[in-house]
Motif scaffolding. Sequence first.
Motif, PDB file in Angstrom:
ATOM      1  N   PRO A  78       0.802  -1.236   0.000  1.00  0.00           N
ATOM      2  CA  PRO A  78       0.000   0.000   0.000  1.00  0.00           C
ATOM      3  C   PRO A  78       0.834   1.286   0.000  1.00  0.00           C
ATOM      4  CG  PRO A  78      -0.046  -1.033   2.162  1.00  0.00           C
ATOM      5  CD  PRO A  78       0.654  -1.987   1.235  1.00  0.00           C
ATOM      6  N   ASP A  79       2.102   1.214   0.352  1.00  0.00           N
ATOM      7  CA  ASP A  79       2.936   2.416   0.391  1.00  0.00           C
ATOM      8  C   ASP A  79       3.532   2.773  -0.970  1.00  0.00           C
ATOM      9  OD1 ASP A  79       2.422   2.617   3.093  1.00  0.00           O
ATOM     10  OD2 ASP A  79       4.240   1.532   3.666  1.00  0.00           O
ATOM     11  N   GLU A  80       3.363   1.930  -1.952  1.00  0.00           N
ATOM     12  CA  GLU A  80       3.900   2.183  -3.288  1.00  0.00           C
ATOM     13  C   GLU A  80       2.828   2.799  -4.181  1.00  0.00           C
ATOM     14  OE1 GLU A  80       5.937  -1.039  -5.167  1.00  0.00           O
ATOM     15  OE2 GLU A  80       6.778  -1.743  -3.279  1.00  0.00           O
ATOM     16  N   ASP A  81       3.272   3.390  -5.298  1.00  0.00           N
ATOM     17  CA  ASP A  81       2.322   3.894  -6.288  1.00  0.00           C
ATOM     18  C   ASP A  81       1.482   2.735  -6.805  1.00  0.00           C
ATOM     19  OD1 ASP A  81       3.355   6.446  -6.043  1.00  0.00           O
ATOM     20  OD2 ASP A  81       4.712   6.230  -7.751  1.00  0.00           O
ATOM     21  N   SER A  82       0.245   3.038  -7.151  1.00  0.00           N
ATOM     22  CA  SER A  82      -0.680   1.995  -7.579  1.00  0.00           C
ATOM     23  C   SER A  82      -0.270   1.394  -8.924  1.00  0.00           C
ATOM     24  CB  SER A  82      -2.091   2.577  -7.695  1.00  0.00           C
ATOM     25  OG  SER A  82      -2.960   1.635  -8.274  1.00  0.00           O
ATOM     26  N   LEU A  83      -0.040   0.090  -8.922  1.00  0.00           N
ATOM     27  CA  LEU A  83       0.265  -0.624 -10.153  1.00  0.00           C
ATOM     28  C   LEU A  83      -0.984  -0.722 -11.031  1.00  0.00           C
ATOM     29  CD1 LEU A  83       2.241  -2.205 -11.891  1.00  0.00           C
ATOM     30  CD2 LEU A  83       1.815  -4.211 -10.461  1.00  0.00           C
ATOM     31  N   PHE A  84      -2.135  -0.861 -10.411  1.00  0.00           N
ATOM     32  CA  PHE A  84      -3.402  -0.887 -11.152  1.00  0.00           C
ATOM     33  C   PHE A  84      -3.565   0.407 -11.940  1.00  0.00           C
ATOM     34  CE2 PHE A  84      -7.920  -0.136 -11.669  1.00  0.00           C
ATOM     35  CZ  PHE A  84      -8.392  -1.363 -12.095  1.00  0.00           C
ATOM     36  N   ASP A  85      -3.310   1.543 -11.290  1.00  0.00           N
ATOM     37  CA  ASP A  85      -3.409   2.839 -11.974  1.00  0.00           C
ATOM     38  C   ASP A  85      -2.393   2.951 -13.099  1.00  0.00           C
ATOM     39  OD1 ASP A  85      -5.464   3.528 -10.267  1.00  0.00           O
ATOM     40  OD2 ASP A  85      -4.223   4.850  -9.017  1.00  0.00           O
ATOM     41  N   GLU A  86      -1.211   2.402 -12.881  1.00  0.00           N
ATOM     42  CA  GLU A  86      -0.174   2.439 -13.923  1.00  0.00           C
ATOM     43  C   GLU A  86      -0.613   1.655 -15.149  1.00  0.00           C
ATOM     44  OE1 GLU A  86       4.584   1.461 -14.454  1.00  0.00           O
ATOM     45  OE2 GLU A  86       3.712   1.433 -12.452  1.00  0.00           O
ATOM     46  N   LEU A  87      -1.230   0.491 -14.923  1.00  0.00           N
ATOM     47  CA  LEU A  87      -1.725  -0.291 -16.058  1.00  0.00           C
ATOM     48  C   LEU A  87      -2.824   0.459 -16.801  1.00  0.00           C
ATOM     49  CD1 LEU A  87      -1.860  -3.950 -14.673  1.00  0.00           C
ATOM     50  CD2 LEU A  87      -0.029  -2.819 -15.944  1.00  0.00           C
ATOM     51  N   ASN A  88      -3.737   1.048 -16.058  1.00  0.00           N
ATOM     52  CA  ASN A  88      -4.799   1.819 -16.698  1.00  0.00           C
ATOM     53  C   ASN A  88      -4.244   3.007 -17.471  1.00  0.00           C
ATOM     54  OD1 ASN A  88      -7.176   0.401 -16.150  1.00  0.00           O
ATOM     55  ND2 ASN A  88      -7.234   1.193 -14.070  1.00  0.00           N
ATOM     56  N   ALA A  89      -3.207   3.631 -16.962  1.00  0.00           N
ATOM     57  CA  ALA A  89      -2.607   4.779 -17.643  1.00  0.00           C
ATOM     58  C   ALA A  89      -2.002   4.364 -18.982  1.00  0.00           C
ATOM     59  CB  ALA A  89      -1.548   5.414 -16.752  1.00  0.00           C
ATOM     60  N   THR A  90      -1.516   3.125 -19.079  1.00  0.00           N
ATOM     61  CA  THR A  90      -0.966   2.688 -20.355  1.00  0.00           C
ATOM     62  C   THR A  90      -2.067   2.593 -21.411  1.00  0.00           C
ATOM     63  OG1 THR A  90      -1.181   0.317 -19.897  1.00  0.00           O
ATOM     64  CG2 THR A  90       0.892   1.383 -19.272  1.00  0.00           C
ATOM     65  N   ARG A  91      -3.248   2.180 -20.993  1.00  0.00           N
ATOM     66  CA  ARG A  91      -4.368   2.100 -21.937  1.00  0.00           C
ATOM     67  C   ARG A  91      -4.866   3.501 -22.310  1.00  0.00           C
ATOM     68  NH1 ARG A  91      -3.063  -1.920 -24.304  1.00  0.00           N
ATOM     69  NH2 ARG A  91      -3.618  -3.923 -23.477  1.00  0.00           N
ATOM     70  N   ILE A  92      -4.886   4.413 -21.365  1.00  0.00           N
ATOM     71  CA  ILE A  92      -5.295   5.789 -21.657  1.00  0.00           C
ATOM     72  C   ILE A  92      -4.310   6.405 -22.655  1.00  0.00           C
ATOM     73  CG2 ILE A  92      -5.543   8.105 -20.656  1.00  0.00           C
ATOM     74  CD1 ILE A  92      -6.604   6.653 -18.109  1.00  0.00           C
ATOM     75  N   GLY A  93      -3.028   6.124 -22.468  1.00  0.00           N
ATOM     76  CA  GLY A  93      -2.022   6.594 -23.419  1.00  0.00           C
ATOM     77  C   GLY A  93      -2.249   6.010 -24.797  1.00  0.00           C
ATOM     78  N   ASP A  94      -2.617   4.742 -24.866  1.00  0.00           N
ATOM     79  CA  ASP A  94      -2.911   4.110 -26.168  1.00  0.00           C
ATOM     80  C   ASP A  94      -4.088   4.789 -26.836  1.00  0.00           C
ATOM     81  OD1 ASP A  94      -0.859   2.344 -25.774  1.00  0.00           O
ATOM     82  OD2 ASP A  94      -2.156   0.641 -25.230  1.00  0.00           O
TER      83      ASP A  94
END
Length: 94
Positions: free
Chosen positions: A73-89
């Motif tokens: 929980p102390d790290e940046d969200s990996l789920f959000d990072e994955l979603n951001a890759t799709r938004i970038g696409d």
Amino acid sequence: MAAQNSTLHLLDALSDGDAATASPRAAARRELTVAEANATYRAELVTEFVTATDWADELRLLADATRYDQANPDEDSLFDELNATRIGDLAVAA
């Protein structure tokens, strides 16, 4: 004699894990830290997600990212990072 030497070599390799818990020299031989392992896992998951061609694989990877986020929980969200890759696409495609 060669067979005996290879057996001893195998036993040495198997005992490394035990020695690392008690031997500072053996512990120093370990090169991968937890932070590096986490960074590697994150990078591999993002790469898998970006190259996934099946929605079921994407869903499985998002579930893996959710489990990772809950465990870290102390790290940046990996789920959000994955979603951001799709938004970038989507932005590139538009």
